[in-house]
Design an enzyme around this catalytic site. Sequence first.
Site, PDB file in Angstrom:
ATOM      1  N   HIS A  50       0.849  -1.196   0.000  1.00  0.00           N
ATOM      2  CA  HIS A  50       0.000   0.000   0.000  1.00  0.00           C
ATOM      3  C   HIS A  50       0.879   1.238   0.000  1.00  0.00           C
ATOM      4  O   HIS A  50       2.112   1.156   0.002  1.00  0.00           O
ATOM      5  CB  HIS A  50      -0.944  -0.009   1.195  1.00  0.00           C
ATOM      6  CG  HIS A  50      -2.127  -0.908   1.015  1.00  0.00           C
ATOM      7  ND1 HIS A  50      -3.112  -0.667   0.068  1.00  0.00           N
ATOM      8  CD2 HIS A  50      -2.502  -2.050   1.657  1.00  0.00           C
ATOM      9  CE1 HIS A  50      -4.028  -1.616   0.131  1.00  0.00           C
ATOM     10  NE2 HIS A  50      -3.681  -2.464   1.082  1.00  0.00           N
TER      11      HIS A  50
ATOM     12  N   ASP B 126      -0.006   6.985  -3.836  1.00  0.00           N
ATOM     13  CA  ASP B 126      -1.276   6.751  -4.525  1.00  0.00           C
ATOM     14  C   ASP B 126      -1.620   7.901  -5.459  1.00  0.00           C
ATOM     15  O   ASP B 126      -2.022   7.687  -6.605  1.00  0.00           O
ATOM     16  CB  ASP B 126      -2.400   6.578  -3.508  1.00  0.00           C
ATOM     17  CG  ASP B 126      -2.412   5.206  -2.865  1.00  0.00           C
ATOM     18  OD1 ASP B 126      -1.616   4.350  -3.281  1.00  0.00           O
ATOM     19  OD2 ASP B 126      -3.215   4.981  -1.937  1.00  0.00           O
TER      20      ASP B 126
END
Length: 375
Positions: A137, A168
């Site tokens: 992540h 991200d």
Amino acid sequence: MGGLPLSGVRVLDFSSLLPGPMATLLFAEAGASVVKVERPGVGDLGRARMLHGESIDFALLHRGKKSVALDLKKDADLAAARRLALQADVLVDQFRPGVMDRLGLGYEELKKSNPGLIYCAITGYGQNGPLAQKASHDLNYVARSGILSTLVDEHDNTPLLTQVQIADIGGGTFPAIVNILLALLQRKETGQGCYIDVAMSENTFFWMRRTLTPVLAGDGATPANSLSHTGGTARYGIHLAKDGVALSIAPLEKQFWEKFCDIIGLSKEERDDSRDPLAVKQRVAAKLRERTGAEWVKLFEGQDACVEVVQGVDDALKDPHYTARGVFRRRLKLHSGREIPALPVCLAPQFSVEEPLGYCAIGDTAANDPDIWKR
């Protein structure tokens, strides 16, 4: 939605959570018709984040999109997904490498019948290499790239968590947007689409210019707290006022530094940071502790000294400057009928929709609807 830059562009979105959905949000804002593929009954994982009985986090990212519910393990639904892909101008995929190929939805297969397709795959580590299949992540991506080593506590050098998802958004969303737009321009000239491999972790290097400079020059990494923007100077940092209010100071240039020192009361000798910047930093901190945050705000008002109070998010949303700029002027319709401010997007007003738009329910459009690409 005619007149907007991406009017008539059809985007098929297989992505989830943040990087891809934020990219396709900007496409929808700019007039593209975005169809999101979701799992029946479950949908995007973001729908599960409930607040006041609604998935507001999901709603903020999916304004103006449509949804089709498809189980890609079923032949009929897989065939429907393929039909949509063959009609699309842009496809955004966020699965692990190889998944779409195994489903028969990979770029090499689709381009046979849709040569103009622009296919953007967003992954953590890219489509090849030793880490291509590794589960990770945002925090893991910035840890591996080295960017997390620069975000440290000033006192003990412990890496800090941040609520801003650097990899991200900075490594996934924006590289996807830039490359897709470039591909659309190229397609106007060639008529051909292309495959775009967006690797979030490696794209964070683009954001690390100041940190990378000494390393690329062969001098090795500089300790995190010694750089001019990370605590190594008296001219850039965060200090507490008498009442605990945090003040951000950044008077880097000479004229700003002199003005700042005049206001806080540092003498010419005390402000000379050419020999011992950390000693001057301590003097600055001591001076700022002599007055309250409100007192400093009044003293710095109208002065070019590069000082701002560290505001909470709730205060930032009510800030008079952002209000005057209309940052939160766009509205979002929730399923309950309630309207809230839409997530601000980095598009000039003339390139973005203005009217309130709602967000899609799971499967709000049938995959075989002949008008699926219409607003």
